[in-house]
Design a protein around this motif. Structure first.
Motif, PDB file in Angstrom:
ATOM      1  N   VAL A  11      16.348  63.725  49.502  1.00 21.09           N
ATOM      2  CA  VAL A  11      15.817  63.629  50.859  1.00 21.09           C
ATOM      3  C   VAL A  11      16.453  62.420  51.537  1.00 21.09           C
ATOM      4  N   VAL A  12      17.126  62.655  52.654  1.00 24.07           N
ATOM      5  CA  VAL A  12      17.857  61.605  53.359  1.00 24.07           C
ATOM      6  C   VAL A  12      17.307  61.477  54.778  1.00 24.07           C
ATOM      7  N   ASP A  13      16.918  60.287  55.152  1.00 25.05           N
ATOM      8  CA  ASP A  13      16.509  60.005  56.526  1.00 25.05           C
ATOM      9  C   ASP A  13      17.770  59.939  57.380  1.00 25.05           C
ATOM     10  N   ALA A  14      17.967  60.947  58.220  1.00 27.25           N
ATOM     11  CA  ALA A  14      19.219  61.060  58.965  1.00 27.25           C
ATOM     12  C   ALA A  14      19.481  59.850  59.849  1.00 27.25           C
ATOM     13  N   THR A  15      18.440  59.289  60.430  1.00 22.25           N
ATOM     14  CA  THR A  15      18.638  58.169  61.351  1.00 22.25           C
ATOM     15  C   THR A  15      19.098  56.903  60.632  1.00 22.25           C
ATOM     16  N   HIS A  16      18.881  56.820  59.314  1.00 20.00           N
ATOM     17  CA  HIS A  16      19.223  55.615  58.559  1.00 20.00           C
ATOM     18  C   HIS A  16      20.306  55.867  57.511  1.00 20.00           C
ATOM     19  N   MET A  17      20.910  57.040  57.500  1.00 23.51           N
ATOM     20  CA  MET A  17      21.815  57.385  56.401  1.00 23.51           C
ATOM     21  C   MET A  17      22.976  56.409  56.264  1.00 23.51           C
ATOM     22  N   VAL A  18      23.668  56.129  57.359  1.00 27.33           N
ATOM     23  CA  VAL A  18      24.813  55.222  57.291  1.00 27.33           C
ATOM     24  C   VAL A  18      24.345  53.807  56.965  1.00 27.33           C
ATOM     25  N   ASP A  19      23.230  53.383  57.551  1.00 27.74           N
ATOM     26  CA  ASP A  19      22.692  52.049  57.239  1.00 27.74           C
ATOM     27  C   ASP A  19      22.349  51.934  55.756  1.00 27.74           C
ATOM     28  N   ASP A  20      21.807  52.998  55.173  1.00 23.74           N
ATOM     29  CA  ASP A  20      21.459  52.965  53.753  1.00 23.74           C
ATOM     30  C   ASP A  20      22.698  52.799  52.884  1.00 23.74           C
ATOM     31  N   LEU A  21      23.826  53.332  53.339  1.00 25.04           N
ATOM     32  CA  LEU A  21      25.064  53.251  52.566  1.00 25.04           C
ATOM     33  C   LEU A  21      25.831  51.950  52.804  1.00 25.04           C
TER      34      LEU A  21
ATOM     35  N   ALA B 136      22.830  65.305  43.637  1.00 32.46           N
ATOM     36  CA  ALA B 136      21.882  66.300  44.129  1.00 32.46           C
ATOM     37  C   ALA B 136      22.395  67.732  44.000  1.00 32.46           C
ATOM     38  N   SER B 137      21.437  68.639  43.883  1.00 31.63           N
ATOM     39  CA  SER B 137      21.727  70.072  44.018  1.00 31.63           C
ATOM     40  C   SER B 137      21.739  70.470  45.491  1.00 31.63           C
ATOM     41  N   ILE B 138      20.851  69.830  46.256  1.00 34.04           N
ATOM     42  CA  ILE B 138      20.756  70.077  47.690  1.00 34.04           C
ATOM     43  C   ILE B 138      20.393  68.766  48.374  1.00 34.04           C
ATOM     44  N   VAL B 139      21.028  68.494  49.513  1.00 33.99           N
ATOM     45  CA  VAL B 139      20.755  67.295  50.305  1.00 33.99           C
ATOM     46  C   VAL B 139      20.034  67.740  51.572  1.00 33.99           C
ATOM     47  N   CYS B 140      18.811  67.245  51.765  1.00 35.96           N
ATOM     48  CA  CYS B 140      17.986  67.651  52.899  1.00 35.96           C
ATOM     49  C   CYS B 140      17.842  66.477  53.862  1.00 35.96           C
ATOM     50  N   LEU B 141      18.413  66.620  55.041  1.00 32.51           N
ATOM     51  CA  LEU B 141      18.300  65.588  56.070  1.00 32.51           C
ATOM     52  C   LEU B 141      17.008  65.798  56.841  1.00 32.51           C
ATOM     53  N   VAL B 142      16.200  64.740  56.930  1.00 38.13           N
ATOM     54  CA  VAL B 142      14.945  64.793  57.674  1.00 38.13           C
ATOM     55  C   VAL B 142      15.015  63.795  58.825  1.00 38.13           C
ATOM     56  N   GLY B 143      14.137  63.963  59.805  1.00 36.67           N
ATOM     57  CA  GLY B 143      14.111  63.062  60.953  1.00 36.67           C
ATOM     58  C   GLY B 143      15.352  63.160  61.821  1.00 36.67           C
ATOM     59  N   TRP B 144      15.942  64.337  61.882  1.00 37.35           N
ATOM     60  CA  TRP B 144      17.221  64.527  62.578  1.00 37.35           C
ATOM     61  C   TRP B 144      17.054  65.038  64.000  1.00 37.35           C
ATOM     62  N   GLU B 145      15.869  65.401  64.382  1.00 37.37           N
ATOM     63  CA  GLU B 145      15.676  66.183  65.611  1.00 37.37           C
ATOM     64  C   GLU B 145      16.152  65.485  66.878  1.00 37.37           C
TER      65      GLU B 145
END
Length: 331
Positions: free
Chosen positions: A79-89, A122-131
């Protein structure tokens, strides 16, 4: 029917927990939280035979967990918070503020490395908070996840139920979790991401000459300053001229770098530099030129290891492991 358990991972704890709770409500499976020191509790018969959802804390080591050490491994939903993905990396914070002795969980950038390795496994990467994000940004983020793990299905998550159905319909990823990582796929000539974006690239650097440690250290600074674009992840193998008999693992995420000694085997003696780089708006030509300049020159090459020992080496030393006569440590 999906195998048991379903493993939920991700470095953003609130989003991961909400996702696990919603998946529990949809499937009727209970949630078992797995922390950094209690992963072995999953093997306890107290849990019984009923299927369950394992929600793994950020500190939990997925790659060495008995949960994932099965054949085939159970499904892993990152589960990846889309708004913070690059910041997390790119975050420089440690994984744990007060780590156990002998671990690197307190290192600069250890949390960013955990973010990368969870996507890679991961088997599947689910981006949340992307809307609320723009389409161009979503395209970039989905391509980035796909480059980090070409075998994973990448989704803009609308509901856990839909994600699970997508997972059930997807071909199984490689059984070996490390082989799912994009940098490993690149080195194996198997990097073919499902999703692409003009801003996202993965490039491979191969050379035989060892690196001059002083010039390599300056190249690290240039990478961190963004001279070659935003390098988010790089991994592979390298050789340092002042340590010519030891092949090292190159492990980099965001602004953090680890060089881990691997082997002194003669079988690996011909391996020089073999490194894959993934990032945004990469300038591969400039990057490769800088890495070439960080390698030993023609004159330096002729002096051999005896001459290389005189190089200034600002890289952290590798303490000697007398048990196998191999130097070992982490940068």
């Amino acid at each position: 029917m999906l195998p048991d358990p379903l493993i939920i991972v991700g470095v953003c704890a609130p989003e991961r927990r909400r996702y696990a709770d919603r998946l529990s409500a949809a499937t009727g499976r209970p949630v078992v939280t797995v922390g950094s020191r209690d992963s072995t509790v999953i093997a306890s018969p107290l849990l019984g035979p009923a299927p369950f959802i394992a929600e793994m804390a950020t500190e939990a080591d997925l790659l060495h967990s008995p949960l994932a050490d099965r054949m085939p491994p159970p499904p892993i939903i990152c589960v990846v918070d889309a708004t913070h993905m690059v910041d997390d990396l790119t975050s420089g914070v440690p994984l744990i503020e007060h780590p156990l002795p002998g671990t690197d969980d307190g290192d600069h950038g250890a949390r960013a490395r955990r973010a990368a390795t969870l996507v890679e496994a991961a088997s599947i990467v689910c981006l949340v908070g992307w809307e609320e994000l723009e389409t161009a940004t979503l395209s970039m983020l989905m391509a980035l996840a796909s480059h980090l793990n070409p075998h994973a299905r990448v989704r803009l998550s609308r509901s856990p139920e839909e994600d699970v159905r997508s997972l059930e319909a997807s071909p199984p990823p490689p059984s070996s979790l490390p082989e799912r990582a994009g940098w490993v796929c690149s080195l194996n000539h198997e990097h073919d991401p499902w999703m692409t974006d003009i801003r996202v690239a993965t490039v491979r650097y191969e050379r035989l000459r060892p690196f001059h440690p002083g010039r390599l250290s300056r190249t690290f600074d240039e990478m961190d300053a963004g001279r070659f674009g935003m390098i988010l992840r790089s991994g592979g193998f390298c050789r340092i001229a002042t340590r010519p008999h030891t092949l090292a693992r190159w492990d980099h995420v965001g602004s953090a770098m680890w060089l881990d000694p691997l082997t002194t085997s003669m079988h690996d003696a011909s391996t020089g530099q073999d490194i894959a780089f993934t990032g945004l708006d990469l300038h591969a030509t400039l990057l490769f030129a800088a890495l070439d300049e960080a390698s030993v020159t023609d004159r330096e090459l002729t002096s051999g290891p005896a001459g290389w020992r005189r190089f200034t080496d600002p890289l952290p030393p590798w303490p000697r492991d007398d048990s196998n006569d191999v130097e070992s440590d982490t940068r």
